[in-house]
Design an enzyme around this catalytic site. Sequence first.
Site, mmCIF file in Angstrom:
data_model
loop_
_atom_site.group_PDB
_atom_site.id
_atom_site.type_symbol
_atom_site.label_atom_id
_atom_site.label_comp_id
_atom_site.label_asym_id
_atom_site.label_seq_id
_atom_site.Cartn_x
_atom_site.Cartn_y
_atom_site.Cartn_z
ATOM 1 C CD GLU A 224 21.903 -8.373 -13.565
ATOM 2 O OE1 GLU A 224 21.157 -9.380 -13.479
ATOM 3 O OE2 GLU A 224 23.120 -8.460 -13.759
ATOM 4 C CG HIS B 37 19.772 -13.031 -10.008
ATOM 5 N ND1 HIS B 37 19.011 -11.969 -10.442
ATOM 6 C CD2 HIS B 37 20.908 -13.016 -10.769
ATOM 7 C CE1 HIS B 37 19.667 -11.332 -11.424
ATOM 8 N NE2 HIS B 37 20.812 -11.944 -11.636
ATOM 9 C CG HIS C 47 25.416 -11.689 -10.310
ATOM 10 N ND1 HIS C 47 25.415 -10.349 -10.637
ATOM 11 C CD2 HIS C 47 24.479 -12.259 -11.108
ATOM 12 C CE1 HIS C 47 24.514 -10.127 -11.586
ATOM 13 N NE2 HIS C 47 23.940 -11.267 -11.902
ATOM 14 C CD GLU C 48 23.769 -16.031 -11.414
ATOM 15 O OE1 GLU C 48 22.526 -16.045 -11.355
ATOM 16 O OE2 GLU C 48 24.395 -15.394 -12.298
#
Length: 504
Positions: free
Chosen positions: A298, A272, A268-269
């Site tokens: 997101e 980003h 997830h990170e």
Amino acid sequence: MTDHQATYQRLCDQFQEATMLGTIQQLLEWDERTKMPPAGGAYRADQAAYLAGIIHQQKTAPVVDEWLQELAESPLAADPHSDTGTVIRQLRRDYDKKTKLPKSLVEELTRTAVEGQQVWSEARAADDFAKFQPILEKTVELKRQEAAALGFDITPYDPLLDDYEPGESTANVARVLGELRDALVPLVEAIADSSQRPDVSIVSREFPIEVQKTFGAQVVAAIGFDLEAGRIDETDHPFMVGLGPGDVRLTTRFDEHNFCDGLFSTMHEAGHGIYDQGLPREFYGLPTGEDVSMAIHESQSRMWENQVGRSHAFWEHFYGRAQKAFPGALADVEMRDFYGAINDVRPSLIRVDADEVTYNLHVLIRFELEQALIENDLQVADLPAAWNEKYRDCLGIDPPNDADGVLQDVHWSAGLFGYFPTYALGNLYSAQFFAQAAEDLGDLDAQFRRGEFAPLREWLRANIHTHGRRYSAAELVERVTSKPLSHKPLIDHLTQKYGEIYGL
Ligand code: ZN
């Protein structure tokens, strides 16, 4: 150089300097959240406040207003989406928003947010909503004052939402998330009624943390996060921060008995981070080099986490490697069972632990409640009852207490009203972009099976990252997919994927 060009250059210099100070402030914050000893907190807060003051002064100096007025009339602003037009238009927008709020209100909001988070943390530990109620009432009142100062036509929620989703409207968000809810609730019910249940104990076997770290780093490198221009550290609440061109920091966390949390937080990170690394470097510190909005950010993280990381094709490539890395946990597990376990869907109490399907309902509940609070249709005293009712209606769950119910999230205590919907909007943008990428790039599954992630990453770079803030989120999704934002691509993705897993 014309006079206008000289003015434009001065404007850019001032904002790039403010960005430099901002990244210094963020480096201090990264350190605070990963390395700093607890006793360093008080002086660190002084350092952060000092820098914040200087940055605010630079961005709201009256001379900025003069420069922007001059430039608005110049040829440099003629095309609003050109390099110069984008910078002038977005800095005008930011300037107006920043200077509309009286200094006393900004200070009161900041103080109340700090106090609110402390009180919330104590109230949550004590499972005592009454303790939190007065400061939350004050916060809601201050946010209503903030909305009034910023100005609005339809609802005071609009200017608050606009902080996170520039140009988005409450009415549009309510429409698209309402359609999402109507399609999601029956899907969640059908999954709950299915007799097929994955064995989730597989992913809570023993996964040595050192091996998780190595495996996670291999995965993020494979999907294209550049570790020469970034790093991964550990923290309690994972986040990503860009500290400069060539320095993007991911943070994550590991639990020996929770394989999914460590790997999917990291992916997830990294999503980003890949966005940050894809922003055009030549515009660093200017709107043309910045991200569009929270929801678009997101959309990038959720895409790599869910559409890629929880897909069957991804694990056709990585599962053999995972079995070699974690022989104790996975040697005797069929890929089919592992795939079921990482995609388990069940209504739960806690948003941050929720699966890909029910997550959006958690967000919807918060969006509806905070909108009602800001519009004065719901009183803070009635919030716990309203919360519990919505959890029963949408998720079929009765929160056993307020600590795991209305007190579970930090956002409201910090005054972050308007933030929650961006989590669900991010999922919608993610699915819509991904469906378009699949149309443009051919068989993405076949590419993932071969461990090829560069085509998707380059597609995201060319279609989304490279534009910076040139287009709003709504304009961007229209440009890239030729359609306005809709709940349909996400519902199609979820229906197809979970229909197969749960035999619907
Ligand atoms: Zn995120």
